[in-house]
Every structure is written in C-alpha cells, then in structure tokens.
Scaffold this motif. Structure first.
Motif, PDB file in Angstrom:
ATOM      1  N   LEU A 254       0.922  -1.170  -0.287  1.00 24.69           N
ATOM      2  CA  LEU A 254      -0.263  -0.072   0.095  1.00 24.69           C
ATOM      3  C   LEU A 254       0.782   1.124  -0.091  1.00 24.69           C
ATOM      4  N   PRO A 255       0.537   2.449  -0.359  1.00 25.18           N
ATOM      5  CA  PRO A 255       1.057   3.514  -0.201  1.00 25.18           C
ATOM      6  C   PRO A 255       1.414   4.144   1.083  1.00 25.18           C
ATOM      7  N   TYR A 256       2.411   4.843   1.463  1.00 18.06           N
ATOM      8  CA  TYR A 256       2.577   5.322   2.769  1.00 18.06           C
ATOM      9  C   TYR A 256       1.311   6.029   3.050  1.00 18.06           C
ATOM     10  N   GLN A 257       1.315   6.362   4.430  1.00 19.53           N
ATOM     11  CA  GLN A 257      -0.322   6.582   4.826  1.00 19.53           C
ATOM     12  C   GLN A 257      -0.452   8.194   4.639  1.00 19.53           C
ATOM     13  N   SER A 271      -9.010   3.263  11.372  1.00 17.46           N
ATOM     14  CA  SER A 271      -9.282   4.032  12.440  1.00 17.46           C
ATOM     15  C   SER A 271      -8.116   3.413  13.715  1.00 17.46           C
ATOM     16  N   GLU A 272      -8.222   4.486  14.751  1.00 16.51           N
ATOM     17  CA  GLU A 272      -7.212   4.186  15.894  1.00 16.51           C
ATOM     18  C   GLU A 272      -7.610   2.885  16.651  1.00 16.51           C
ATOM     19  N   GLN A 273      -8.950   2.545  16.407  1.00  9.27           N
ATOM     20  CA  GLN A 273      -9.598   1.218  17.240  1.00  9.27           C
ATOM     21  C   GLN A 273      -8.760  -0.031  16.873  1.00  9.27           C
ATOM     22  N   ARG A 274      -8.482  -0.717  18.001  1.00  8.88           N
ATOM     23  CA  ARG A 274      -7.625  -1.919  17.714  1.00  8.88           C
ATOM     24  C   ARG A 274      -8.170  -2.721  16.660  1.00  8.88           C
ATOM     25  N   GLY A 275      -7.243  -3.204  15.968  1.00  8.48           N
ATOM     26  CA  GLY A 275      -7.561  -4.165  14.916  1.00  8.48           C
ATOM     27  C   GLY A 275      -7.863  -3.252  13.564  1.00  8.48           C
ATOM     28  N   LYS A 276      -7.863  -1.984  13.501  1.00 11.27           N
ATOM     29  CA  LYS A 276      -8.166  -1.465  12.380  1.00 11.27           C
ATOM     30  C   LYS A 276      -7.008  -0.459  12.021  1.00 11.27           C
ATOM     31  N   THR A 277      -6.015  -0.550  12.330  1.00 11.43           N
ATOM     32  CA  THR A 277      -4.598  -0.074  11.802  1.00 11.43           C
ATOM     33  C   THR A 277      -4.042  -0.386  10.833  1.00 11.43           C
ATOM     34  N   LEU A 278      -3.047   0.204  10.203  1.00  4.96           N
ATOM     35  CA  LEU A 278      -2.511  -0.629   9.008  1.00  4.96           C
ATOM     36  C   LEU A 278      -1.384  -1.492   9.693  1.00  4.96           C
ATOM     37  N   THR A 279      -0.972  -1.340  10.940  1.00  2.00           N
ATOM     38  CA  THR A 279      -0.004  -2.297  11.580  1.00  2.00           C
ATOM     39  C   THR A 279      -0.997  -3.418  11.996  1.00  2.00           C
ATOM     40  N   ASP A 280      -2.088  -3.442  12.309  1.00  2.00           N
ATOM     41  CA  ASP A 280      -3.147  -4.480  12.908  1.00  2.00           C
ATOM     42  C   ASP A 280      -3.129  -5.289  11.326  1.00  2.00           C
ATOM     43  N   THR A 281      -3.565  -4.542  10.415  1.00  2.00           N
ATOM     44  CA  THR A 281      -4.117  -5.425   9.599  1.00  2.00           C
ATOM     45  C   THR A 281      -3.048  -5.985   8.266  1.00  2.00           C
ATOM     46  N   GLN A 282      -1.935  -5.840   8.626  1.00  2.00           N
ATOM     47  CA  GLN A 282      -0.974  -6.227   7.760  1.00  2.00           C
ATOM     48  C   GLN A 282      -1.008  -7.641   7.671  1.00  2.00           C
ATOM     49  N   THR A 308       6.623  -3.445   8.038  1.00  2.00           N
ATOM     50  CA  THR A 308       5.994  -4.123   6.810  1.00  2.00           C
ATOM     51  C   THR A 308       4.635  -3.863   7.127  1.00  2.00           C
ATOM     52  N   LYS A 309       4.162  -2.877   7.809  1.00  2.00           N
ATOM     53  CA  LYS A 309       2.803  -2.623   7.844  1.00  2.00           C
ATOM     54  C   LYS A 309       2.096  -2.131   6.578  1.00  2.00           C
ATOM     55  N   LEU A 310       2.695  -1.938   5.407  1.00  2.00           N
ATOM     56  CA  LEU A 310       1.976  -1.723   4.089  1.00  2.00           C
ATOM     57  C   LEU A 310       1.828  -3.109   3.448  1.00  2.00           C
ATOM     58  N   SER A 311       2.224  -4.092   3.819  1.00  2.00           N
ATOM     59  CA  SER A 311       2.443  -5.373   2.970  1.00  2.00           C
ATOM     60  C   SER A 311       0.957  -6.209   3.180  1.00  2.00           C
ATOM     61  N   ARG A 312       0.407  -6.709   2.440  1.00  2.00           N
ATOM     62  CA  ARG A 312      -0.693  -7.499   2.320  1.00  2.00           C
ATOM     63  C   ARG A 312      -0.443  -8.678   1.200  1.00  2.00           C
ATOM     64  N   PRO A 354       9.425  -3.926  -0.425  1.00  2.00           N
ATOM     65  CA  PRO A 354       8.682  -2.714  -0.972  1.00  2.00           C
ATOM     66  C   PRO A 354       8.203  -1.867   0.012  1.00  2.00           C
ATOM     67  N   SER A 355       7.541  -2.688   1.074  1.00  2.00           N
ATOM     68  CA  SER A 355       6.956  -1.958   2.164  1.00  2.00           C
ATOM     69  C   SER A 355       8.007  -1.042   3.068  1.00  2.00           C
ATOM     70  N   ARG A 356       9.000  -1.634   3.255  1.00  2.00           N
ATOM     71  CA  ARG A 356      10.189  -0.976   3.943  1.00  2.00           C
ATOM     72  C   ARG A 356      10.376   0.405   3.256  1.00  2.00           C
ATOM     73  N   ARG A 357      10.781   0.021   1.740  1.00  2.00           N
ATOM     74  CA  ARG A 357      11.151   1.309   0.900  1.00  2.00           C
ATOM     75  C   ARG A 357      10.115   2.394   0.945  1.00  2.00           C
ATOM     76  N   ALA A 358       8.768   1.927   0.791  1.00  2.00           N
ATOM     77  CA  ALA A 358       7.683   2.857   0.609  1.00  2.00           C
ATOM     78  C   ALA A 358       7.706   3.765   1.986  1.00  2.00           C
ATOM     79  N   GLN A 359       8.127   3.138   3.189  1.00  2.00           N
ATOM     80  CA  GLN A 359       8.153   4.077   4.224  1.00  2.00           C
ATOM     81  C   GLN A 359       9.248   4.917   4.224  1.00  2.00           C
TER      82      GLN A 359
END
Length: 494
Positions: A254-257, A271-282, A308-312, A354-359
């Motif tokens: 995914l693109p950087y936030q 959202s900031e809710q648990r389970g709904k951040t980029l980190t949680d959903t990678q 790796t939070k942008l990777s899926r 790629p996730s690391r590079r994007a960030q």
C-alpha cells in the motif's frame, strides 16, 4: 461382541451453543448458505422499537424442497468429505444449526421453491420439555403468524429462504437489551460482513463470481478493499501458484499513509481502534472460494512491525483444500499446510522489501547530495540514530553567515535542544495508529524569497544558472515547493 445403539441425548443441542460463534461469524455462516444457493440479494433484518427481538436473514436463492429442507435442519446433514460445487461455502453440515442456536433459542427456517413453502423450527425449550429430537413443521397459517411483518414483506414470491432467530438470549447477554446497544452490535456486524464478503459485493475483474447485494435493515453494506486495487500507487506482484494445490498468492504494498486518499481510508476502514490500523491489518488474507476466512496474520512467518505494515498477501484456496488447511466449523480460522507455508514464507520475505522502501522514502525525491536535507540522520552504534540540523545545507549556511559569532553559537545551542527534544515516541505512536503528518510545503511567495537569497549567495559559489537550478531544485526546502524549479529559473533568468 455385543453392539448397542447409543443415540445422542437431545441436550446436545444445548451443548452445541458453545462452539465459539459470535454474532458476526454466526450471520456470516448463514450468508454462506445463501451464496451457495445462488442468491443475488441477501437482507439482514432485525427488530425495531416495540417489536419482540428477532434477527432474520432473507435471500432470493434457489430455495429448497421439503426433503432438502429437512436435511438442512438435520445435524451433520452433509459429510465434510462430500464433493461440493466450487461455490459451496459449507463443509460440516452443522453451520446453519450451530451458528443459529449459538445466538438464539429458536431457529425457524422457511423456504420457497417453485412457489411451494416448507417451514421447520428448532425450539430448544420445546426439545427440553419433550426430551426428544422434536423438529416442528409449521403450516402456512402458522408460518405467517411466526414471521414479523417486515420479514414477511421481504420474502421472495417464488424461491428463496428465510432464517429467523428468536429468543436472542446470547445477544442480549453480550450486547444488552436496549435498542441502542443492539444497533451498535449490528453496526459492527455490518463492518464485518463488508470485509468478509467484499469480493462478492464488489468482485475484482478476474473473479469468476456473480455480484451480490447485502443490506442490513435496508442499508447496503459499505464497500471494502484491503488491497486498494484501484489505487495506481499500490505496488503489486504477479500471481504465484503453489504447486498443484490450486492455491495462489498475490502481493500488495500500500502507499505510505500520507499518500492515502480519503476514499482509500474508507475502503481500508482505518481508525485508531484496535484491529483497524495498518499495523494490525498487515499480513495474509486467506480466501476460500472468494470468501475471506482469516486476515491480519503472518502465521508466525514474520513479526508484525512498522516496517512491513504496508504489506498484504491475497491467498486464494479452493474449498477442496479444507482438510489440508484445517478449516474450523465457524470458517473463521485456517492454517496453511507445511508444503504451502514454506512457499508463503519465501514469498513474504521478498514482499516485505517494497513496504520498507515505501515508508523510508515517503514519496520525496531522493538526493544523495549531503547538502540537500535540512536534517541530518546520524547513525550511532547499536542501531541508535538521531537527527541533527545540517549546517551544510545552503539555506542554513546562508542564515548562519548573516549572524555574528555569538549569535551563531546561540543558534546552534538552540538547534541542539530542538534535536534532542524531537518527540520520537509520540511520532511512532501516531504513525502506528495511521495518523497522517501535515507535510510542510512552501507556497510560491515563500519559495521566491529563498530562491533570491540563494541566487545572491551564488555570487560566491560561482554556479552557472543552469547548474544553480539543477542543484537547488532538489535541495530542501525548495524541493518542498510544487513550482520550485520554475521559480529558480525565474530568479536566475534561465
């Protein structure tokens, strides 16, 4: 040897209530049956003010004959080893009963096929009183009396099925009895269904499935896409097939936030809710016959990190692999077999780069010139780093040249304090919750002031106008102005 028949006690129905369903997974299991019955519209209805509590799932699928309906209400009516159609989302022959009775003490199914109706009901209280497996069959008049008016109005005329839950004791225990609390539970259900069935409600171009509509009390569930496939900034990999298993992998970065559009954030349901951040959903998103089974996990192949939070990874498996993936009754958990997990591990190691590079680069133009950045990154030993003001940056250098020696000393002391008090932990916390930083940009008037200052300084540097433009257009802060290069040319008369 003597053999005796040992039939299960009717109390088994009570025990089945503790398989582990919650409202979300229970309703999703019923929707699986509707999809397998070729439904194109599925409506979830629940009670309003002044009504006796109920939840109903109504579809316009094929419907069932009386014989098929009876088998559907029978425990384990189908063997998990039975060959099934590719769009059949069931497995154990238990889903309808276990899912429904996990939430309600009364399960009524009324189904239409070629205009002929069959209505059957399991009522746990009636079974307890009789002490027998008493499945009730309702006639037309009894059916009309049992159905809430809104549910009756939503029923198709010639073919389709309605599952009606009454006596919602589990839901009332967990969510409460007030309508506001029930509305909140149903809102969470809406978000869950939107993600789990997103490829059915909005199929990808290469998905070989019909589009369906799912609504809750008349409101269509929102669109979701965990991969943002329509965003041109998303990096994708080609489809990789895993030997002869029929499973496939496809990676997304995914693109950087800060580059996510508002519509992207809605599609991701961030959202900031648990389970709904980029980190949680990678992680891996495992689909069984296009239905999302499990997501937000690397299956212990990688730790969840900011890097790796942008990777899926989209993992598609056919329903013929249920046993190998140890799919559970709720269809909410699956574990890859060893031969598949080895391929997945190699695949995800490559994808994380790629996730690391994007960030790291965050869309800013890269320049290896040490004079370009305003801030220097200083790497110390043991992986420790810090930021310092870059005195060699032309803008900083020109400012210092205009100061007295004492003023320069004071400024650099202040710069040290600013560098030492950068709120790293707060920044990390905010980025982890996918908050976006307000990227500073120069407007044209500000950029013109800087450009004139640099052109005056250039009398001592001796750069040609062309070299001057080339040098400073990638130097902060001129690189932060949309029209920076044009303004540099204007000032230097290129």
């Amino acid at each position: 040897m003597r053999e005796r028949t040992c039939a299960p006690n009717p109390n088994l129905l009570e025990s089945m209530r503790s398989v582990g369903y919650d409202l979300n997974t229970a309703v999703a299991d019923i929707i699986d049956n509707s999809i397998a019955a070729n439904a194109t519209k599925i409506s979830i209805l629940y009670f309003g003010q002044g009504e006796e509590p109920y939840i109903a799932i109504v579809d316009n699928g094929n419907g069932m004959s009386e014989k098929t309906a009876f088998e559907a209400m029978q425990l384990a009516g189908n063997s998990p080893n039975k060959d099934r159609a590719s769009n059949d989302l069931g497995r154990f022959g238990l889903g309808l009963k276990t899912a429904s009775l996990s939430q309600a003490r009364s399960l009524l199914m009324t189904t239409l096929q070629n205009g002929a109706r069959t209505t059957l009901r399991w009522d746990l209280d009636a079974v307890a009183r009789a002490g027998e497996w008493t499945l009730e069959q309702l006639n037309e008049k009894e059916t009309l009396s049992a159905l809430p008016q809104r549910v009756h109005d939503a029923m198709p005329v010639s073919h389709g099925t309605c599952i009606l839950w009454r006596n919602l004791d589990k839901l009332e225990t967990l969510a409460g009895r007030s309508l506001r609390e029930i509305d909140k539970a149903m809102e969470e259900l809406t978000g869950y269904l939107a993600l789990v069935f997103h490829r059915f409600t909005h199929p990808y171009p290469d998905d070989n499935i019909r589009q369906i509509v799912i609504d809750v009390n008349g409101c269509t569930i929102p669109q979701r896409d965990p991969f943002l496939r329509d965003n041109p900034a998303v990096q994708t990999t080609g489809v990789q097939r895993i030997s002869t298993s029929g499973a496939t992998l496809r990676g997304y970065t995914l693109p950087y936030q800060n580059r996510l559009r508002d519509e992207d954030r809605q599609l991701l349901n961030l959202s900031e809710q648990r389970g709904k951040t980029l980190t949680d959903t990678q992680g891996f998103y495992v689909y069984r016959a296009y239905r999302l089974i499990t997501w937000g996990s690397w299956f212990r192949m990688l730790p969840k990190k900011q890097a790796t939070k942008l990777s899926r990874v989209q993992v598609d498996i056919p329903n013929s692999l249920d046993a190998e993936w140890t799919l559970d009754i709720k269809k909410s958990r699956a574990t890859p077999p060893k031969i598949v997990s080895e391929v997945m591990k190699r695949y995800v190691d490559r994808l994380a780069k790629p996730s690391r590079r994007a960030q790291q680069f965050r869309g800013r133009r890269k320049n290896d010139d040490p004079y370009a950045p305003v801030w220097d990154i200083v790497n110390d030993r043991d992986g420790v780093f810090r930021y310092e003001i870059n005195r060699s940056n032309p803008y900083i250098a020109s400012f210092l040249d205009a100061l007295t020696v004492e003023q320069q000393k004071t400024f650099m002391e202040m710069a040290k304090i600013l560098s030492a008090t950068i709120p790293y932990e707060d920044m990390q916390s905010r980025f982890a919750m996918d908050q976006r930083a307000d990227n500073f940009t120069l407007n044209d008037d500000q950029a013109r002031v800087f450009a004139k200052q640099m052109w005056t300084l250039n009398e001592h540097m001796g750069l040609t106008p062309e070299r001057f433009v080339e040098y400073f257009r990638n130097t902060e802060p001129m690189s932060l102005c949309r029209n920076g290069e044009m303004i540099l040319k204007e000032v230097s008369h290129v």
